[in-house]
Design a protein around this motif. Structure first.
Motif: not given
Length: 294
Positions: A55-80
């Protein structure tokens, strides 16, 4: 779209296969495939395309992946961060310090910073009565104040008391290394008179209780000015040991007072029946551990 779906999508984007992503997530393949389909329907875009077995990411998928990484990292940092604040590893220590009662504080803060490097500080200096007001207003959690005070609403951890010294300019040639109040009455005195501390009255009581009359030529509420004044040789003073420790470099010398029962008493206080942060609790524990209490 929720954080769980974003984590699913991150696994799909990185593994490039539904089967491999499902194994990584410890779930079966059909529900994960359905989650991807639901996400695409919700967003109204295609997120992945199949190229052979991958499976390859579309341009929309690439954008979502970038934001998903940022958001999940932010959530983990907040929890910590929240967990660390709850444990007192991170947070803010808010403490008030009486004008003349901060001698042990620098050493305490150094030790506390080594043990809890992620903690920040708000240190406010004021008169003892003003510090009580700030504590009742919840502006600070802890305070080091001069005793005695009416502290019926507060828990009190008494710190080690300290003696007073007779202080003169370096140019003064003493006849002895120890003085009595009877000796001191013959020297011009400049006494500390910081409002609310009661130092002036406490010192004067030492003379009155012995039937002596002090030769007071001045009062000064600013310790730096007082020490500069004394170092000029125009007068002498009587001050607590902590002032000598905190304010070094002046051309002065100090002498023990032989017949003095006067002690400079301070205490760490906090409001009764008030929740104390773990950071404040750790500070109290460290003060006890460093044997700074009576």
């Amino acid at each position: 779209m929720d954080i769980r779906q974003l984590r699913y999508f991150i696994a799909i984007a990185e593994e490039k296969q539904i089967t491999a992503a499902a194994q990584r997530l410890h779930m079966t393949q059909p529900p994960l495939g359905q989650q991807l389909k639901t996400l695409e329907q919700e967003l109204g875009v295609q997120l992945v395309i199949r190229t052979g077995k991958l499976l390859e990411l579309t341009d929309a998928g690439q954008a979502l992946y970038k934001h998903a990484i940022h958001l999940t990292k932010l959530l983990e940092e907040s929890q910590t961060e929240v967990k660390e604040i709850g444990m007192g590893i991170r947070g803010k220590l808010t403490i008030g310090v009486n004008t003349l009662s901060s001698a042990p504080l620098p050493r305490l803060l150094r030790a506390f910073k080594i043990r809890y490097p992620k903690v920040t500080y708000k240190i406010q200096q004021n008169e003892s009565n003003q510090l009580l007001r700030l504590m009742r207003e919840r502006s600070i959690e802890l305070a080091i104040v001069r005793l005695p005070l009416d502290l019926s609403d507060f828990e009190v951890l008494r710190l080690q008391s300290e003696p007073f010294y007779f202080v003169t300019a370096n140019t003064f040639v003493p006849e002895a290394r120890e003085f009595s109040y009877a000796d001191i009455q013959h020297y011009p005195l400049i006494l500390p008179s910081a409002e609310g501390l009661g130092l002036y009255r406490s010192i004067m009581d030492q003379f009155a209780g012995r039937g002596l009359t002090a030769d007071v030529i001045g009062e000064c509420s600013d310790i730096v000015t007082l020490l500069e004044w004394v170092s000029s040789g125009d007068g002498t003073t009587i001050i607590p040991e902590s002032i000598l420790k905190l304010h070094r470099g002046y051309e002065i010398q100090s002498f023990a007072i032989a017949d003095s029962q006067l002690r400079f008493a301070t205490g760490l206080i906090w409001l009764k029946n008030r929740y104390l942060t773990k950071t404040a609790q750790h500070f109290i524990e460290l003060m006890k551990e460093m044997k700074l209490t009576e």
